[in-house]
Design a protein around this motif. Structure first.
Motif, PDB file in Angstrom:
ATOM      1  N   LEU A 154       1.034  -0.803  -0.433  1.00 17.41           N
ATOM      2  CA  LEU A 154       0.075  -0.007  -0.105  1.00 17.41           C
ATOM      3  C   LEU A 154       0.665   0.830   0.325  1.00 17.41           C
ATOM      4  CD1 LEU A 154       0.220   1.696   3.452  1.00 17.41           C
ATOM      5  CD2 LEU A 154      -1.431  -0.856   3.647  1.00 17.41           C
ATOM      6  N   GLU A 155       0.596   2.376   0.020  1.00 19.65           N
ATOM      7  CA  GLU A 155       0.926   3.831  -0.058  1.00 19.65           C
ATOM      8  C   GLU A 155      -0.024   5.047   0.279  1.00 19.65           C
ATOM      9  OE1 GLU A 155       0.592   6.411  -1.762  1.00 19.65           O
ATOM     10  OE2 GLU A 155      -1.616   6.078  -2.727  1.00 19.65           O
ATOM     11  N   CYS A 156       0.783   5.652   0.742  1.00 16.81           N
ATOM     12  CA  CYS A 156      -0.337   6.742   1.638  1.00 16.81           C
ATOM     13  C   CYS A 156       1.040   7.886   1.637  1.00 16.81           C
ATOM     14  CB  CYS A 156      -0.380   6.658   3.477  1.00 16.81           C
ATOM     15  SG  CYS A 156       0.958   6.506   4.109  1.00 16.81           S
ATOM     16  N   GLY A 157      -0.058   9.030   1.808  1.00 18.71           N
ATOM     17  CA  GLY A 157       1.574  10.228   1.917  1.00 18.71           C
ATOM     18  C   GLY A 157       1.759  10.756   3.571  1.00 18.71           C
ATOM     19  N   VAL A 158       2.981  11.788   3.379  1.00 23.78           N
ATOM     20  CA  VAL A 158       3.804  11.680   4.299  1.00 23.78           C
ATOM     21  C   VAL A 158       2.347  13.104   5.251  1.00 23.78           C
ATOM     22  CG1 VAL A 158       5.658  11.614   3.324  1.00 23.78           C
ATOM     23  CG2 VAL A 158       4.578  13.656   3.085  1.00 23.78           C
ATOM     24  N   ARG A 159       1.269  13.583   4.689  1.00 21.38           N
ATOM     25  CA  ARG A 159       0.710  14.113   5.161  1.00 21.38           C
ATOM     26  C   ARG A 159      -0.393  13.967   5.361  1.00 21.38           C
ATOM     27  NH1 ARG A 159       0.030  19.010   0.659  1.00 21.38           N
ATOM     28  NH2 ARG A 159       2.356  19.666   0.161  1.00 21.38           N
ATOM     29  N   GLN A 160      -0.500  12.245   5.437  1.00 24.73           N
ATOM     30  CA  GLN A 160      -1.530  11.103   6.095  1.00 24.73           C
ATOM     31  C   GLN A 160      -1.062  10.998   7.980  1.00 24.73           C
ATOM     32  OE1 GLN A 160      -2.042  10.473   1.655  1.00 24.73           O
ATOM     33  NE2 GLN A 160      -3.652   9.287   2.951  1.00 24.73           N
ATOM     34  N   PRO A 161      -0.305  11.480   8.638  1.00 29.13           N
ATOM     35  CA  PRO A 161       0.481  11.221   9.942  1.00 29.13           C
ATOM     36  C   PRO A 161      -0.573   9.977  10.382  1.00 29.13           C
ATOM     37  CG  PRO A 161      -0.644  13.289  10.429  1.00 29.13           C
ATOM     38  CD  PRO A 161      -0.811  13.140   8.338  1.00 29.13           C
ATOM     39  N   GLU A 162      -1.922  10.660  10.549  1.00 30.98           N
ATOM     40  CA  GLU A 162      -2.635   9.014  10.838  1.00 30.98           C
ATOM     41  C   GLU A 162      -2.880   7.830   9.948  1.00 30.98           C
ATOM     42  OE1 GLU A 162      -3.595  11.642  10.191  1.00 30.98           O
ATOM     43  OE2 GLU A 162      -4.346  12.536  12.131  1.00 30.98           O
ATOM     44  N   ALA A 163      -2.450   7.262   9.227  1.00 27.97           N
ATOM     45  CA  ALA A 163      -2.579   6.327   8.121  1.00 27.97           C
ATOM     46  C   ALA A 163      -0.414   6.307   8.210  1.00 27.97           C
ATOM     47  CB  ALA A 163      -2.831   6.977   6.615  1.00 27.97           C
ATOM     48  N   ALA A 164       0.242   6.601   8.566  1.00 30.06           N
ATOM     49  CA  ALA A 164       1.433   6.436   8.124  1.00 30.06           C
ATOM     50  C   ALA A 164       1.679   5.815   9.611  1.00 30.06           C
ATOM     51  CB  ALA A 164       2.899   7.905   7.973  1.00 30.06           C
ATOM     52  N   ALA A 165       1.147   6.348  10.216  1.00 31.56           N
ATOM     53  CA  ALA A 165       1.088   5.616  11.642  1.00 31.56           C
ATOM     54  C   ALA A 165       0.398   4.059  12.211  1.00 31.56           C
ATOM     55  CB  ALA A 165       0.581   6.251  12.463  1.00 31.56           C
TER      56      ALA A 165
END
Length: 157
Positions: free
Chosen positions: A117-128
Protein backbone atom coordinates in the motif's frame (compact mmCIF):
# COMPACT_ATOMS: atom_id res chain seq x y z
CA UNK A 1 -22.24 2.91 22.96
CA UNK A 2 -23.88 -0.28 21.74
CA UNK A 3 -23.56 -0.04 17.97
CA UNK A 4 -23.58 -2.84 15.42
CA UNK A 5 -20.43 -2.89 13.27
CA UNK A 6 -20.30 -5.02 10.14
CA UNK A 7 -17.66 -5.42 7.45
CA UNK A 8 -19.40 -6.57 4.29
CA UNK A 9 -18.13 -7.36 0.80
CA UNK A 10 -19.67 -5.20 -1.93
CA UNK A 11 -19.27 -4.74 -5.66
CA UNK A 12 -16.79 -2.07 -6.76
CA UNK A 13 -19.64 -0.10 -8.31
CA UNK A 14 -21.88 -0.26 -5.23
CA UNK A 15 -23.18 3.34 -4.87
CA UNK A 16 -22.22 3.44 -1.18
CA UNK A 17 -18.64 2.44 -2.03
CA UNK A 18 -18.52 4.97 -4.87
CA UNK A 19 -19.67 7.73 -2.50
CA UNK A 20 -16.98 6.82 0.02
CA UNK A 21 -14.29 6.77 -2.68
CA UNK A 22 -15.43 10.23 -3.81
CA UNK A 23 -15.07 11.43 -0.21
CA UNK A 24 -11.60 9.87 -0.12
CA UNK A 25 -10.52 11.80 -3.23
CA UNK A 26 -11.98 15.03 -1.81
CA UNK A 27 -9.98 14.42 1.38
CA UNK A 28 -6.79 13.81 -0.62
CA UNK A 29 -7.39 16.97 -2.65
CA UNK A 30 -7.91 18.94 0.58
CA UNK A 31 -4.75 17.51 2.15
CA UNK A 32 -2.46 17.81 -0.85
CA UNK A 33 -4.18 20.54 -2.83
CA UNK A 34 -2.10 19.72 -5.87
CA UNK A 35 -3.44 16.39 -7.05
CA UNK A 36 -3.36 16.56 -10.84
CA UNK A 37 -6.40 15.10 -12.60
CA UNK A 38 -4.22 12.44 -14.24
CA UNK A 39 -3.33 11.13 -10.76
CA UNK A 40 -7.01 10.48 -10.08
CA UNK A 41 -6.82 7.89 -12.86
CA UNK A 42 -4.33 5.88 -10.81
CA UNK A 43 -7.15 5.19 -8.41
CA UNK A 44 -9.42 3.89 -11.16
CA UNK A 45 -9.69 0.28 -12.21
CA UNK A 46 -8.49 1.00 -15.74
CA UNK A 47 -5.15 -0.84 -15.48
CA UNK A 48 -5.80 -3.04 -12.47
CA UNK A 49 -8.03 -5.88 -11.41
CA UNK A 50 -10.31 -5.49 -8.40
CA UNK A 51 -10.18 -8.55 -6.15
CA UNK A 52 -12.49 -7.23 -3.46
CA UNK A 53 -14.26 -4.21 -2.05
CA UNK A 54 -15.59 -3.93 1.50
CA UNK A 55 -17.78 -1.52 3.42
CA UNK A 56 -17.77 -0.87 7.13
CA UNK A 57 -21.34 -0.38 8.29
CA UNK A 58 -22.22 1.09 11.67
CA UNK A 59 -25.85 0.37 12.50
CA UNK A 60 -26.38 -0.09 8.77
CA UNK A 61 -24.86 3.27 7.81
CA UNK A 62 -21.84 3.28 5.45
CA UNK A 63 -18.87 4.37 7.56
CA UNK A 64 -15.81 3.19 5.63
CA UNK A 65 -14.46 1.48 2.54
CA UNK A 66 -11.40 -0.39 1.33
CA UNK A 67 -10.44 -2.26 -1.83
CA UNK A 68 -8.03 -5.03 -2.78
CA UNK A 69 -6.50 -4.64 -6.24
CA UNK A 70 -3.68 -5.76 -8.43
CA UNK A 71 -0.78 -3.34 -8.58
CA UNK A 72 -0.86 -2.62 -12.29
CA UNK A 73 2.90 -3.33 -12.35
CA UNK A 74 4.74 -6.64 -12.54
CA UNK A 75 4.60 -7.99 -8.97
CA UNK A 76 2.90 -11.38 -9.35
CA UNK A 77 3.08 -12.29 -5.67
CA UNK A 78 1.60 -9.02 -4.34
CA UNK A 79 -1.75 -7.28 -4.21
CA UNK A 80 -2.48 -3.74 -3.08
CA UNK A 81 -4.70 -2.31 -0.38
CA UNK A 82 -6.31 0.81 -1.82
CA UNK A 83 -8.79 3.49 -0.87
CA UNK A 84 -8.95 2.86 2.86
CA UNK A 85 -11.29 5.56 4.08
CA UNK A 86 -13.31 5.95 7.26
CA UNK A 87 -15.69 8.86 7.56
CA UNK A 88 -14.50 11.32 10.24
CA UNK A 89 -17.53 10.84 12.47
CA UNK A 90 -16.80 7.08 12.65
CA UNK A 91 -13.06 7.22 13.33
CA UNK A 92 -11.34 5.89 16.47
CA UNK A 93 -13.67 2.89 16.67
CA UNK A 94 -11.35 0.30 15.11
CA UNK A 95 -13.08 0.33 11.72
CA UNK A 96 -9.84 0.84 9.76
CA UNK A 97 -8.29 -2.22 11.40
CA UNK A 98 -11.40 -4.27 10.66
CA UNK A 99 -11.29 -3.17 7.02
CA UNK A 100 -7.60 -4.08 6.83
CA UNK A 101 -8.46 -7.50 8.31
CA UNK A 102 -10.92 -8.04 5.43
CA UNK A 103 -8.29 -7.08 2.83
CA UNK A 104 -5.65 -9.30 4.42
CA UNK A 105 -8.05 -12.25 4.37
CA UNK A 106 -9.04 -11.46 0.77
CA UNK A 107 -5.37 -11.27 -0.29
CA UNK A 108 -4.65 -14.62 1.37
CA UNK A 109 -7.65 -16.17 -0.40
CA UNK A 110 -6.22 -14.89 -3.71
CA UNK A 111 -2.90 -16.59 -2.91
CA UNK A 112 -0.91 -13.37 -2.54
CA UNK A 113 2.34 -13.58 -0.59
CA UNK A 114 2.46 -9.85 0.14
CA UNK A 115 0.08 -6.96 0.59
CA UNK A 116 1.37 -3.52 -0.41
CA UNK A 117 0.00 0.00 0.00
CA UNK A 118 0.95 3.65 -0.14
CA UNK A 119 -0.02 6.78 1.70
CA UNK A 120 1.37 10.28 1.77
CA UNK A 121 3.55 12.04 4.28
CA UNK A 122 0.68 14.45 4.98
CA UNK A 123 -1.42 11.56 6.32
CA UNK A 124 0.17 10.97 9.73
CA UNK A 125 -2.70 8.87 11.05
CA UNK A 126 -2.41 6.44 8.13
CA UNK A 127 1.39 6.45 8.33
CA UNK A 128 1.07 5.41 12.00
CA UNK A 129 -1.77 2.91 11.52
CA UNK A 130 -0.04 0.65 9.00
CA UNK A 131 3.13 -0.06 11.05
CA UNK A 132 0.95 -0.57 14.14
CA UNK A 133 -0.93 -3.22 12.16
CA UNK A 134 2.32 -4.95 11.14
CA UNK A 135 3.16 -3.37 7.79
CA UNK A 136 6.81 -2.43 7.26
CA UNK A 137 8.12 0.56 5.32
CA UNK A 138 9.41 -0.57 1.92
CA UNK A 139 11.02 1.23 -1.03
CA UNK A 140 8.43 3.10 -3.05
CA UNK A 141 7.04 1.06 -5.92
CA UNK A 142 5.90 2.56 -9.26
CA UNK A 143 4.43 5.07 -9.78
CA UNK A 144 5.36 6.27 -6.27
CA UNK A 145 9.07 5.67 -6.81
CA UNK A 146 9.13 9.15 -8.38
CA UNK A 147 7.14 10.72 -5.53
CA UNK A 148 9.24 11.14 -2.36
CA UNK A 149 6.21 12.55 -0.54
CA UNK A 150 4.63 9.10 -0.70
CA UNK A 151 5.28 6.28 1.75
CA UNK A 152 4.97 2.64 0.74
CA UNK A 153 4.40 -0.25 3.12
CA UNK A 154 4.32 -4.03 2.80
CA UNK A 155 2.99 -6.93 4.83
CA UNK A 156 4.16 -10.51 4.33
CA UNK A 157 1.06 -12.72 4.47
Amino acid sequence: MNERIEIVPVAWDDPRAEALRAEFMADMDAIYGDTPPKYHGFFSTENVEVFGSWLALVDGEPAGHVALMSLGIPQPDALELRRLHVRPEFRRRGLARKLIDAVVEGAREQGAARLLLECGVRQPEAAALYPAYGFERIPNFPPFDRKPEQLCFGLVL
